[in-house]
Design a protein around this motif. Structure first.
Motif, PDB file in Angstrom:
ATOM      1  N   ILE A   1       0.823  -1.214   0.000  1.00  0.00           N
ATOM      2  CA  ILE A   1       0.000   0.000   0.000  1.00  0.00           C
ATOM      3  C   ILE A   1       0.859   1.268   0.000  1.00  0.00           C
ATOM      4  N   PHE A   2       1.925   1.282   0.787  1.00  0.00           N
ATOM      5  CA  PHE A   2       2.811   2.444   0.866  1.00  0.00           C
ATOM      6  C   PHE A   2       4.221   1.988   0.482  1.00  0.00           C
ATOM      7  N   HIS A   3       4.786   2.582  -0.572  1.00  0.00           N
ATOM      8  CA  HIS A   3       6.077   2.087  -1.062  1.00  0.00           C
ATOM      9  C   HIS A   3       6.919   3.208  -1.656  1.00  0.00           C
ATOM     10  N   GLN A   4       8.188   2.891  -1.913  1.00  0.00           N
ATOM     11  CA  GLN A   4       9.092   3.833  -2.560  1.00  0.00           C
ATOM     12  C   GLN A   4       8.719   3.971  -4.041  1.00  0.00           C
ATOM     13  N   HIS A   5       9.312   4.953  -4.693  1.00  0.00           N
ATOM     14  CA  HIS A   5       8.932   5.231  -6.084  1.00  0.00           C
ATOM     15  C   HIS A   5       9.232   4.060  -7.019  1.00  0.00           C
ATOM     16  N   GLU A   6      10.222   3.200  -6.652  1.00  0.00           N
ATOM     17  CA  GLU A   6      10.539   2.064  -7.506  1.00  0.00           C
ATOM     18  C   GLU A   6       9.764   0.814  -7.112  1.00  0.00           C
ATOM     19  N   GLY A   7       8.834   0.951  -6.150  1.00  0.00           N
ATOM     20  CA  GLY A   7       7.964  -0.160  -5.782  1.00  0.00           C
ATOM     21  C   GLY A   7       8.420  -0.961  -4.578  1.00  0.00           C
ATOM     22  N   ARG A   8       9.590  -0.644  -4.040  1.00  0.00           N
ATOM     23  CA  ARG A   8      10.100  -1.392  -2.885  1.00  0.00           C
ATOM     24  C   ARG A   8       9.467  -0.880  -1.592  1.00  0.00           C
ATOM     25  N   TRP A   9       9.720  -1.644  -0.493  1.00  0.00           N
ATOM     26  CA  TRP A   9       9.227  -1.241   0.821  1.00  0.00           C
ATOM     27  C   TRP A   9       9.676   0.181   1.129  1.00  0.00           C
ATOM     28  N   LEU A  10       8.817   0.947   1.754  1.00  0.00           N
ATOM     29  CA  LEU A  10       9.154   2.299   2.195  1.00  0.00           C
ATOM     30  C   LEU A  10      10.036   2.197   3.427  1.00  0.00           C
ATOM     31  N   ARG A  11      11.148   2.903   3.419  1.00  0.00           N
ATOM     32  CA  ARG A  11      12.108   2.817   4.531  1.00  0.00           C
ATOM     33  C   ARG A  11      11.577   3.572   5.751  1.00  0.00           C
ATOM     34  N   THR A  12      11.672   2.923   6.914  1.00  0.00           N
ATOM     35  CA  THR A  12      11.160   3.541   8.142  1.00  0.00           C
ATOM     36  C   THR A  12      11.941   4.796   8.512  1.00  0.00           C
ATOM     37  N   ASN A  13      13.239   4.806   8.280  1.00  0.00           N
ATOM     38  CA  ASN A  13      14.015   5.997   8.637  1.00  0.00           C
ATOM     39  C   ASN A  13      13.648   7.191   7.757  1.00  0.00           C
ATOM     40  N   ILE A  14      13.300   6.933   6.487  1.00  0.00           N
ATOM     41  CA  ILE A  14      12.865   8.016   5.597  1.00  0.00           C
ATOM     42  C   ILE A  14      11.532   8.586   6.067  1.00  0.00           C
ATOM     43  N   VAL A  15      10.620   7.697   6.483  1.00  0.00           N
ATOM     44  CA  VAL A  15       9.328   8.140   7.001  1.00  0.00           C
ATOM     45  C   VAL A  15       9.536   9.005   8.243  1.00  0.00           C
ATOM     46  N   ARG A  16      10.403   8.562   9.142  1.00  0.00           N
ATOM     47  CA  ARG A  16      10.663   9.330  10.378  1.00  0.00           C
ATOM     48  C   ARG A  16      11.248  10.698  10.059  1.00  0.00           C
ATOM     49  N   ASP A  17      12.198  10.737   9.134  1.00  0.00           N
ATOM     50  CA  ASP A  17      12.816  12.016   8.768  1.00  0.00           C
ATOM     51  C   ASP A  17      11.782  12.973   8.170  1.00  0.00           C
ATOM     52  N   PHE A  18      10.955  12.466   7.266  1.00  0.00           N
ATOM     53  CA  PHE A  18       9.915  13.298   6.657  1.00  0.00           C
ATOM     54  C   PHE A  18       8.965  13.825   7.736  1.00  0.00           C
ATOM     55  N   PHE A  19       8.594  12.952   8.657  1.00  0.00           N
ATOM     56  CA  PHE A  19       7.659  13.307   9.729  1.00  0.00           C
ATOM     57  C   PHE A  19       8.196  14.486  10.537  1.00  0.00           C
ATOM     58  N   LYS A  20       9.459  14.420  10.920  1.00  0.00           N
ATOM     59  CA  LYS A  20      10.047  15.468  11.760  1.00  0.00           C
ATOM     60  C   LYS A  20      10.182  16.784  11.003  1.00  0.00           C
ATOM     61  N   VAL A  21      10.558  16.693   9.735  1.00  0.00           N
ATOM     62  CA  VAL A  21      10.658  17.901   8.914  1.00  0.00           C
ATOM     63  C   VAL A  21       9.294  18.570   8.788  1.00  0.00           C
ATOM     64  N   HIS A  22       8.250  17.757   8.609  1.00  0.00           N
ATOM     65  CA  HIS A  22       6.900  18.316   8.463  1.00  0.00           C
ATOM     66  C   HIS A  22       6.431  18.953   9.774  1.00  0.00           C
ATOM     67  N   CYS A  23       6.795  18.356  10.907  1.00  0.00           N
ATOM     68  CA  CYS A  23       6.448  18.951  12.200  1.00  0.00           C
ATOM     69  C   CYS A  23       7.032  20.360  12.307  1.00  0.00           C
ATOM     70  N   LYS A  24       8.294  20.504  11.917  1.00  0.00           N
ATOM     71  CA  LYS A  24       8.943  21.819  11.960  1.00  0.00           C
ATOM     72  C   LYS A  24       8.265  22.786  10.993  1.00  0.00           C
ATOM     73  N   ARG A  25       7.926  22.279   9.808  1.00  0.00           N
ATOM     74  CA  ARG A  25       7.293  23.115   8.792  1.00  0.00           C
ATOM     75  C   ARG A  25       5.963  23.677   9.285  1.00  0.00           C
ATOM     76  N   MET A  26       5.232  22.873  10.060  1.00  0.00           N
ATOM     77  CA  MET A  26       3.914  23.287  10.542  1.00  0.00           C
ATOM     78  C   MET A  26       3.982  23.917  11.935  1.00  0.00           C
ATOM     79  N   ASP A  27       5.184  24.152  12.422  1.00  0.00           N
ATOM     80  CA  ASP A  27       5.391  24.772  13.738  1.00  0.00           C
ATOM     81  C   ASP A  27       4.704  23.977  14.850  1.00  0.00           C
ATOM     82  N   LEU A  28       4.892  22.645  14.795  1.00  0.00           N
ATOM     83  CA  LEU A  28       4.334  21.739  15.788  1.00  0.00           C
ATOM     84  C   LEU A  28       5.469  21.107  16.603  1.00  0.00           C
ATOM     85  N   PRO A  29       5.170  20.529  17.749  1.00  0.00           N
ATOM     86  CA  PRO A  29       6.207  19.792  18.477  1.00  0.00           C
ATOM     87  C   PRO A  29       6.829  18.730  17.567  1.00  0.00           C
ATOM     88  N   VAL A  30       8.151  18.614  17.585  1.00  0.00           N
ATOM     89  CA  VAL A  30       8.828  17.662  16.710  1.00  0.00           C
ATOM     90  C   VAL A  30       8.790  16.277  17.364  1.00  0.00           C
TER      91      VAL A  30
END
Length: 384
Positions: free
Chosen positions: A294-323
């Motif tokens: 259901i959720f995968h990388q652009h080449e169809g492989r498993w989505l990496r958990t560390n990439i998801v975590r990094d994106f999550f934290k960046v988005h928290c900062k972008r929205m001025d929310l607790p990281v």
């Protein structure tokens, strides 16, 4: 069977034996004896020790060598890969730097307790308990399984309490959650595949089901039952650092479950499926998953958990929310359910906790709203 030979003016003997732990063929040569009878007496004693202990060295095995064999033979075949990885990492980074050059027989209670007492400045109480558990388990095996030590000197070691450093549960309020998800509806600047809304739908699913990140990333479209409005959770994705990902069983037996979806989440998944197909058509390098992930990388492989975590934290900062981390979505879902008046047993089963006690200990004290609502319900009952 020992063999003997004279070298210069002295005698030596050699014993060939099978290592009790590894099963490998080894040999031991000892020299410096004035006469052959002296060498024969020493060889007989060593052979006797070998027959009893399984090692020639009774406690003289170096800790680093012992742990190498213990992990490879006694742990790797019998625990989950992720468990082995965590144990090996703790041994390599925490135990061996301090104790690796010691012989097993040189370990002593006082020195070890002093080391444990120094760890609170570096690690949490839970981490210290895990480190000691691994060390204690290995030394217990040296005593009872392999009989290379007469006793375990580090039994009943005291772990320092850290009552003043209680970790605060991390979660988003209802308002913060709305801000977080709304911010994902528009294309992100500099995003390579701007048409994709994958993170919006991933975090929406996690925030409205309480799925762990590994459970969410392991999902395939076969797990989604649109008619019954459920998600089947029977696996978790493990993505070790610098290693290949693999599917494992969930955290506990209770973690295997069917999670009921509300209409909003069902609609979100259907929209994600459409958006995913549109993204594949729009970008030449974007590929669908062959396994229906259901959720995968652009080449169809498993989505990496560390990439998801990094994106999550960046988005928290972008929205001025607790990281926070993606796991905060699971906590948020539990807190919001309880604030809405959900039964604690239902919340526990929905999250896949091992017991209701785990759920209660984790969440019931978190927000004033839960406490106020409980008191209001009590007052209404008594005064009604």
């Amino acid at each position: 069977m020992a063999s003997f030979r004279k070298r210069g003016k002295t005698w030596e003997f050699r014993i060939v034996y099978k290592d009790k732990i590894t099963g490998k063929r080894r040999e031991k040569t000892v020299g410096g004896f004035s006469t052959k009878p002296e060498a024969r007496i020493a060889a007989t004693q060593m052979q006797s020790d070998l027959d009893y202990h399984g090692f020639i060295e009774n406690g003289r095995e170096v800790v680093s060598k012992y742990f190498e064999d213990w992990l490879e033979v006694y742990k790797r075949p019998y625990v989950k890969p992720i468990t082995y990885s965590l144990q090996e990492r703790n041994v390599r980074l925490n135990i061996l730097p301090r104790w690796g050059n010691y012989q097993l027989k040189e370990l002593n209670r006082t020195e070890y307790q002093k080391w444990i007492n120094e760890l609170p400045g570096k690690y949490s109480e839970g981490t210290i308990r895990r480190i000691h558990s691994i060390m204690n388990s290995a030394i217990n095996d040296a005593v009872h399984e392999f009989q290379v030590l007469k006793s375990n000197p580090i039994q009943r070691i005291k772990i320092p309490k850290q009552v003043d450093k209680e970790e605060k549960l991390q979660y988003f309020t209802k308002q913060q959650m709305s801000v977080f998800l709304d911010g994902l509806k528009n294309p992100q600047k500099n995003a390579k595949y701007q048409h994709s809304r994958q993170y919006l739908y991933l975090f929406t699913l996690m925030s409205r089901t309480g799925l762990r990140i590994g459970e969410a990333l392991a999902l395939t479209w076969d797990d989604f039952d649109e008619l019954r409005k459920t998600i089947n959770v029977d696996k978790t994705l493990v993505y070790p650092t610098n290693s290949e990902p693999y599917l494992s069983t969930p955290k506990s037996k209770k973690s295997v479950r069917k999670v009921k979806l509300d209409d909003f989440t069902v609609k979100a998944l259907k929209m994600h499926r459409i958006n995913q197909k549109e993204t594949v058509l729009k970008y030449e390098r974007y590929r669908p998953s062959k396994d229906g992930v259901i959720f995968h990388q652009h080449e169809g492989r498993w989505l990496r958990t560390n990439i998801v975590r990094d994106f999550f934290k960046v988005h928290c900062k972008r929205m001025d929310l607790p990281v926070l981390s993606p796991h905060a979505l699971r906590h948020s879902h539990a807190v919001h359910l309880l604030e809405a008046g959900a039964n604690i047993k239902y919340v526990s089963e929905r999250l896949g906790h091992a017991s209701v006690k785990v759920t209660a200990d984790t969440y019931l004290h978190v927000t004033e709203k839960i406490e106020d609502d409980a008191l209001n319900q009590y007052s209404s009952y008594i005064e009604g």
